[in-house]
Scaffold this motif. Sequence first.
Motif, PDB file in Angstrom:
ATOM      1  N   THR A   1     -20.426 -96.931  53.897  1.00 30.19           N
ATOM      2  CA  THR A   1     -19.450 -98.015  53.889  1.00 30.19           C
ATOM      3  C   THR A   1     -19.668 -99.040  52.782  1.00 30.19           C
ATOM      4  O   THR A   1     -18.736 -99.747  52.415  1.00 30.19           O
TER       5      THR A   1
ATOM      6  N   VAL B   1      -7.239 -93.422  44.681  1.00 30.50           N
ATOM      7  CA  VAL B   1      -6.770 -94.694  45.249  1.00 30.50           C
ATOM      8  C   VAL B   1      -5.295 -94.563  45.630  1.00 30.50           C
ATOM      9  O   VAL B   1      -4.887 -94.962  46.729  1.00 30.50           O
TER      10      VAL B   1
ATOM     11  N   GLY C   1      -4.683 -92.919  48.772  1.00 29.02           N
ATOM     12  CA  GLY C   1      -5.200 -93.613  49.948  1.00 29.02           C
ATOM     13  C   GLY C   1      -6.549 -93.099  50.422  1.00 29.02           C
ATOM     14  O   GLY C   1      -6.940 -93.341  51.559  1.00 29.02           O
ATOM     15  N   LEU C   2      -7.282 -92.403  49.552  1.00 23.15           N
ATOM     16  CA  LEU C   2      -8.573 -91.836  49.925  1.00 23.15           C
ATOM     17  C   LEU C   2      -9.750 -92.706  49.517  1.00 23.15           C
ATOM     18  O   LEU C   2     -10.854 -92.557  50.036  1.00 23.15           O
ATOM     19  N   VAL C   3      -9.511 -93.607  48.568  1.00 21.95           N
ATOM     20  CA  VAL C   3     -10.575 -94.477  48.041  1.00 21.95           C
ATOM     21  C   VAL C   3     -10.028 -95.891  47.932  1.00 21.95           C
ATOM     22  O   VAL C   3      -8.856 -96.096  47.619  1.00 21.95           O
ATOM     23  N   GLU C   4     -10.900 -96.857  48.198  1.00 22.43           N
ATOM     24  CA  GLU C   4     -10.562 -98.275  48.000  1.00 22.43           C
ATOM     25  C   GLU C   4     -11.463 -98.844  46.924  1.00 22.43           C
ATOM     26  O   GLU C   4     -12.612 -98.411  46.777  1.00 22.43           O
TER      27      GLU C   4
ATOM     28  N   CYS D   1     -16.402 -99.098  44.663  1.00 23.19           N
ATOM     29  CA  CYS D   1     -15.520 -98.065  45.190  1.00 23.19           C
ATOM     30  C   CYS D   1     -16.090 -97.543  46.492  1.00 23.19           C
ATOM     31  O   CYS D   1     -17.310 -97.370  46.624  1.00 23.19           O
ATOM     32  N   SER D   2     -15.224 -97.287  47.460  1.00 22.25           N
ATOM     33  CA  SER D   2     -15.676 -96.719  48.726  1.00 22.25           C
ATOM     34  C   SER D   2     -14.604 -95.786  49.267  1.00 22.25           C
ATOM     35  O   SER D   2     -13.417 -95.945  48.987  1.00 22.25           O
ATOM     36  N   SER D   3     -15.060 -94.816  50.042  1.00 22.38           N
ATOM     37  CA  SER D   3     -14.111 -93.890  50.669  1.00 22.38           C
ATOM     38  C   SER D   3     -13.465 -94.577  51.860  1.00 22.38           C
ATOM     39  O   SER D   3     -14.034 -95.486  52.458  1.00 22.38           O
ATOM     40  N   VAL D   4     -12.287 -94.157  52.181  1.00 20.12           N
ATOM     41  CA  VAL D   4     -11.530 -94.743  53.297  1.00 20.12           C
ATOM     42  C   VAL D   4     -11.856 -93.982  54.561  1.00 20.12           C
ATOM     43  O   VAL D   4     -12.008 -92.807  54.574  1.00 20.12           O
TER      44      VAL D   4
END
Length: 78
Positions: free
Chosen positions: A32, A59, A62-65, A75-78
């Motif tokens: 996270t 991004v 919708g897979l990465v924020e 960067c983080s995974s959703v």
Amino acid sequence: MEISIEDAAQAFAALGSEQRLGVLQTLVRAGTDGLSMGELGKRTGVPGSTLNHHLRFLVHAGLVEQAKEGRSIICSSV
């Protein structure tokens, strides 16, 4: 949560690249807290401009924020 066919297709298209899949896998493993762009590049071996290109796809799907922390982009995974 129900996902539309269009959103699902976009997510699958984003994962159609081995490099993008590797970037996402690295972010999932990071947890996270995510990773800075520099650390993500080091861990994946993907150079900066190419990494930016792949992250845009992830991004948008919708897979990465991405979040700005000081001078870094995390960067983080959703």
